[in-house]
Design a protein around this motif. Structure first.
Motif, PDB file in Angstrom:
ATOM      1  N   GLN A   1       8.865   7.796   8.164  1.00  0.00           N
ATOM      2  CA  GLN A   1       9.371   9.167   8.263  1.00  0.00           C
ATOM      3  C   GLN A   1       8.256  10.141   8.639  1.00  0.00           C
ATOM      4  O   GLN A   1       8.463  11.052   9.429  1.00  0.00           O
ATOM      5  N   ASN A   2       7.062   9.910   8.098  1.00  0.00           N
ATOM      6  CA  ASN A   2       5.932  10.798   8.346  1.00  0.00           C
ATOM      7  C   ASN A   2       4.675   9.957   8.554  1.00  0.00           C
ATOM      8  O   ASN A   2       4.053   9.534   7.578  1.00  0.00           O
ATOM      9  N   PRO A   3       4.293   9.670   9.804  1.00  0.00           N
ATOM     10  CA  PRO A   3       3.129   8.826  10.088  1.00  0.00           C
ATOM     11  C   PRO A   3       1.840   9.335   9.455  1.00  0.00           C
ATOM     12  O   PRO A   3       0.864   8.587   9.326  1.00  0.00           O
ATOM     13  N   ALA A   4       1.812  10.614   9.044  1.00  0.00           N
ATOM     14  CA  ALA A   4       0.610  11.147   8.393  1.00  0.00           C
ATOM     15  C   ALA A   4       0.557  10.798   6.909  1.00  0.00           C
ATOM     16  O   ALA A   4      -0.466  11.000   6.253  1.00  0.00           O
ATOM     17  N   TYR A   5       1.628  10.252   6.368  1.00  0.00           N
ATOM     18  CA  TYR A   5       1.688   9.904   4.949  1.00  0.00           C
ATOM     19  C   TYR A   5       0.745   8.732   4.667  1.00  0.00           C
ATOM     20  O   TYR A   5       0.743   7.732   5.384  1.00  0.00           O
ATOM     21  N   ASN A   6      -0.053   8.841   3.600  1.00  0.00           N
ATOM     22  CA  ASN A   6      -1.001   7.799   3.235  1.00  0.00           C
ATOM     23  C   ASN A   6      -0.302   6.776   2.322  1.00  0.00           C
ATOM     24  O   ASN A   6      -0.212   6.963   1.113  1.00  0.00           O
ATOM     25  N   ALA A   7       0.178   5.710   2.940  1.00  0.00           N
ATOM     26  CA  ALA A   7       0.925   4.677   2.196  1.00  0.00           C
ATOM     27  C   ALA A   7       0.035   3.505   1.795  1.00  0.00           C
ATOM     28  O   ALA A   7       0.515   2.539   1.215  1.00  0.00           O
ATOM     29  N   GLU A   8      -1.277   3.609   2.105  1.00  0.00           N
ATOM     30  CA  GLU A   8      -2.167   2.465   1.913  1.00  0.00           C
ATOM     31  C   GLU A   8      -2.177   1.965   0.468  1.00  0.00           C
ATOM     32  O   GLU A   8      -1.999   0.753   0.217  1.00  0.00           O
ATOM     33  N   ALA A   9      -2.348   2.844  -0.495  1.00  0.00           N
ATOM     34  CA  ALA A   9      -2.484   2.423  -1.897  1.00  0.00           C
ATOM     35  C   ALA A   9      -1.220   1.714  -2.386  1.00  0.00           C
ATOM     36  O   ALA A   9      -1.282   0.678  -3.052  1.00  0.00           O
ATOM     37  N   GLU A  10      -0.057   2.255  -2.045  1.00  0.00           N
ATOM     38  CA  GLU A  10       1.201   1.666  -2.514  1.00  0.00           C
ATOM     39  C   GLU A  10       1.466   0.317  -1.845  1.00  0.00           C
ATOM     40  O   GLU A  10       1.919  -0.639  -2.499  1.00  0.00           O
ATOM     41  N   LEU A  11       1.181   0.219  -0.543  1.00  0.00           N
ATOM     42  CA  LEU A  11       1.383  -1.054   0.157  1.00  0.00           C
ATOM     43  C   LEU A  11       0.454  -2.126  -0.401  1.00  0.00           C
ATOM     44  O   LEU A  11       0.858  -3.291  -0.575  1.00  0.00           O
ATOM     45  N   LEU A  12      -0.805  -1.752  -0.686  1.00  0.00           N
ATOM     46  CA  LEU A  12      -1.766  -2.721  -1.239  1.00  0.00           C
ATOM     47  C   LEU A  12      -1.396  -3.103  -2.675  1.00  0.00           C
ATOM     48  O   LEU A  12      -1.589  -4.257  -3.090  1.00  0.00           O
ATOM     49  N   GLU A  13      -0.856  -2.141  -3.441  1.00  0.00           N
ATOM     50  CA  GLU A  13      -0.435  -2.453  -4.809  1.00  0.00           C
ATOM     51  C   GLU A  13       0.676  -3.506  -4.791  1.00  0.00           C
ATOM     52  O   GLU A  13       0.648  -4.469  -5.565  1.00  0.00           O
ATOM     53  N   ALA A  14       1.632  -3.332  -3.886  1.00  0.00           N
ATOM     54  CA  ALA A  14       2.727  -4.308  -3.776  1.00  0.00           C
ATOM     55  C   ALA A  14       2.187  -5.670  -3.370  1.00  0.00           C
ATOM     56  O   ALA A  14       2.607  -6.709  -3.896  1.00  0.00           O
ATOM     57  N   LEU A  15       1.220  -5.696  -2.435  1.00  0.00           N
ATOM     58  CA  LEU A  15       0.634  -6.966  -1.995  1.00  0.00           C
ATOM     59  C   LEU A  15      -0.093  -7.653  -3.148  1.00  0.00           C
ATOM     60  O   LEU A  15       0.048  -8.880  -3.332  1.00  0.00           O
ATOM     61  N   HIS A  16      -0.855  -6.903  -3.933  1.00  0.00           N
ATOM     62  CA  HIS A  16      -1.615  -7.508  -5.046  1.00  0.00           C
ATOM     63  C   HIS A  16      -0.676  -8.134  -6.078  1.00  0.00           C
ATOM     64  O   HIS A  16      -0.972  -9.206  -6.629  1.00  0.00           O
ATOM     65  N   ILE A  17       0.443  -7.470  -6.341  1.00  0.00           N
ATOM     66  CA  ILE A  17       1.425  -8.051  -7.279  1.00  0.00           C
ATOM     67  C   ILE A  17       1.942  -9.379  -6.736  1.00  0.00           C
ATOM     68  O   ILE A  17       2.033 -10.380  -7.451  1.00  0.00           O
ATOM     69  N   ARG A  18       2.264  -9.389  -5.454  1.00  0.00           N
ATOM     70  CA  ARG A  18       2.828 -10.593  -4.844  1.00  0.00           C
ATOM     71  C   ARG A  18       1.795 -11.715  -4.780  1.00  0.00           C
ATOM     72  O   ARG A  18       2.121 -12.896  -4.957  1.00  0.00           O
ATOM     73  N   GLU A  19       0.524 -11.355  -4.535  1.00  0.00           N
ATOM     74  CA  GLU A  19      -0.524 -12.384  -4.523  1.00  0.00           C
ATOM     75  C   GLU A  19      -0.742 -12.938  -5.933  1.00  0.00           C
ATOM     76  O   GLU A  19      -0.923 -14.147  -6.111  1.00  0.00           O
ATOM     77  N   LYS A  20      -0.713 -12.047  -6.926  1.00  0.00           N
ATOM     78  CA  LYS A  20      -0.910 -12.490  -8.308  1.00  0.00           C
ATOM     79  C   LYS A  20       0.230 -13.399  -8.759  1.00  0.00           C
ATOM     80  O   LYS A  20       0.013 -14.386  -9.464  1.00  0.00           O
ATOM     81  N   GLU A  21       1.454 -13.074  -8.338  1.00  0.00           N
ATOM     82  CA  GLU A  21       2.620 -13.878  -8.701  1.00  0.00           C
ATOM     83  C   GLU A  21       2.812 -15.062  -7.754  1.00  0.00           C
ATOM     84  O   GLU A  21       3.706 -15.878  -7.949  1.00  0.00           O
ATOM     85  N   ASN A  22       1.960 -15.130  -6.719  1.00  0.00           N
ATOM     86  CA  ASN A  22       2.009 -16.235  -5.736  1.00  0.00           C
ATOM     87  C   ASN A  22       3.394 -16.352  -5.092  1.00  0.00           C
ATOM     88  O   ASN A  22       3.999 -17.425  -5.034  1.00  0.00           O
TER      89      ASN A  22
END
Length: 531
Positions: free
Chosen positions: A170-191
């Motif tokens: 919706q807004n390419p200027a929005y900083n989604a990095e932290a939330e996207l990485l948080e979701a990835l870390h959960i998925r990596e931890k849960e394998n």
């Protein structure tokens, strides 16, 4: 709960392991079971198998059939209803029928009795709105469900990455990095490999414009995990990103892999569709053969009983007269009942043929006009539908509709109704004089023969050009049909429509010739006498 039989249990044990075999046993359930809920569940399983193989239309067909065995007022059927509507939402989404997908997801939520499943369905509905680029609606759904059931980390990661990715779209200027990485870390931890695959895709897109090197790294990770999961669709998506982000020296390699996987995927889907159709065909054939065998055995048993009665009658001379009279009466009653059943069956077949000719093909013509014309005349379409309605009310009458004096115009309108932007239709020789001496019955049959050929062309030929030429020669009328489509391969069995065409030609003492030996296209010649 339905009573599980051997076929259902066998199919359930093979599901997700040997899906072809599972499909076979589920198909046996829908053919032989007397339990409506069990039949509905079997159809649902079959649709899931077809969906995974890319047979989306076949999947939808089985889901809609499953719904016919369920009662929306019976709470015992709610779980299966919810599952059916959720799968219909998925198939509609993959076919890009977004409005249908939303409608089905709403129904799935309505019948769901599992609060966690409702969150999953809502997440799916959010994806539909995102695909429609209705970001405010999608974000509202994600905000409503994001913090529900926080103990389920896997579902939280799924909702979080979708929320952040949609905010960024919706807004390419929005900083989604932290939330996207948080979701990835959960998925990596849960394998969770499927979850990691999703995160890698979102992160590759997010970094593409900002840091292409990081985006390329995530595209590589996505390709690796998609290969591990043996998911051709995700591999193709990852390769698309690699082609876009990689140095020019690597682009050709990834493009060749992409092309190879795409061709293999299409071939595999075609094989799967044919396999599913073959399983259903063999099942129906076996059922028909069994009924035929049962009938033959019943007839043989009847003959044996008759012989025993005759022998007994020879011994019991005193009662033979009354006994024979009883048998004669019974046999006569059976014949009368059999004749009545045959008459009913013949009437049903005749009515079915009329429904196909008058209603089904008429509806197809209306659908073709709606699909291929931007300037839809609402009154014109309503008139056609009303005409079909009136014809359907009179479907049981044997008498053909009276053909008006402007029959040549009616034929031209019929043929031109199948013209589209991609298919041109040319007509030659269709003059009023051509039809002067042709009686009403023959006109009726010829009209439906031409309609059937054009419906078959619209559905199957893929032609861009169709030519229909009319010619009066001595005491016969010849009609030449030619198209540049894919033709009819040798050995192809005729469908009901073309079989009806052959029957109609016979009824007017005509002839039909199919020339499929052309390098491309199909040529058909119709010929019938004037009387």
């Amino acid at each position: 709960m339905p009573i599980k039989d051997f076929d259902f249990d066998k199919a359930d044990s093979l599901f997700q392991k040997e899906n072809d075999s599972a499909y076979y046993y589920f198909n046996k359930v829908v053919t032989n079971s007397k339990d409506s809920l069990q039949i509905a569940q079997a159809y649902n399983y079959m649709s899931v198998i077809q969906f995974k193989e890319g047979d989306y239309f076949g999947s939808q067909e089985n889901l809609l059939t499953s719904l016919q065995f369920l009662d929306e007022k019976n709470p015992k059927d709610f779980d299966c209803l919810s599952a059916n509507y959720n799968e219909l939402g998925l198939t509609s989404f993959h076919l890009k029928n977004y409005d249908d997908a939303i409608r089905y997801y709403d129904a799935a939520i309505k019948f769901s009795t599992d609060s966690n499943l409702k969150l999953v369905i809502s997440n799916n509905e959010g994806l539909v709105y995102r695909s429609k680029k209705n970001y405010p609606k999608a974000l509202k759904i994600y905000q409503d469900i994001l913090y529900k059931n926080p103990k389920n980390k896997i579902e939280y990661a799924r909702k979080l990455t979708n929320y952040a990715y949609t905010k960024w779209l919706q807004n390419p200027a929005y900083n989604a990095e932290a939330e996207l990485l948080e979701a990835l870390h959960i998925r990596e931890k849960e394998n969770r490999d499927w979850g990691k695959n999703s995160s890698y895709s979102h992160l590759a897109d997010y970094y593409t414009a900002k840091q292409p090197d990081i985006a390329l790294d995530y595209a590589h990770k996505m390709y690796q995990i998609a290969s591990k999961l043996k998911s051709p669709n995700d591999r193709l998506e990852a390769l698309h990103k690699l082609i876009k982000l990689s140095p020019e020296s690597q682009t050709r390699k990834y493009f060749n892999i992409y092309e190879s996987i795409s061709d293999s995927l299409q071939s595999a889907r075609n094989v799967a569709k044919n396999q599913f159709a073959l399983i259903r065909y063999e099942s129906e054939k076996n059922k028909t053969d069994n009924l035929k065998l049962q009938k033959e055995n019943a007839e043989k048993r009847h003959q044996i009983v008759m012989r025993e009665f005759i022998l007994l009658g020879a011994v019991l001379v005193v009662i033979s007269g009354s006994f024979i009279a009883f048998l004669w009466y019974k046999k006569r009653k059976q014949k009368i009942e059999s004749a009545a059943q045959n008459a009913i069956q013949a009437s049903r077949l005749k009515t079915s043929k009329k429904v196909h000719d008058v209603v089904a093909n008429g509806l197809y013509r209306v659908m073709t006009e709606i699909e291929n014309r931007d300037d839809i005349d609402k009154e014109h379409i309503l008139d056609k539908i009303e005409d079909l309605y009136e014809k359907s009310r009179d479907i049981s009458y044997d008498k053909p509709a009276i053909t008006d004096q402007n029959f040549h115009q009616k034929i031209s309108a019929l043929l031109m109704s199948f013209a589209t932007e991609s298919t041109k239709v040319l007509i030659a020789g269709n003059t009023p004089e051509l039809w002067d001496k042709v009686n009403t019955t023959v006109r009726y049959e010829v009209e439906h023969i031409l309609q059937e050929l054009m419906v078959n062309m619209g559905k199957h030929s893929q032609a861009s050009s169709v030519v229909v030429k009319f010619e009066k020669k001595e005491d016969r009328i010849n009609i030449y049909y030619t198209d540049n489509g894919i033709g009819i391969s040798e050995g192809t069995s005729l469908k009901n429509g073309l079989t009806n065409t052959g029957n109609r030609i016979d009824a007017i003492r005509g002839e039909i010739t199919f020339d499929s030996k052309l390098e491309k296209g199909l040529k058909i010649q119709l010929s019938f006498p004037i009387y």
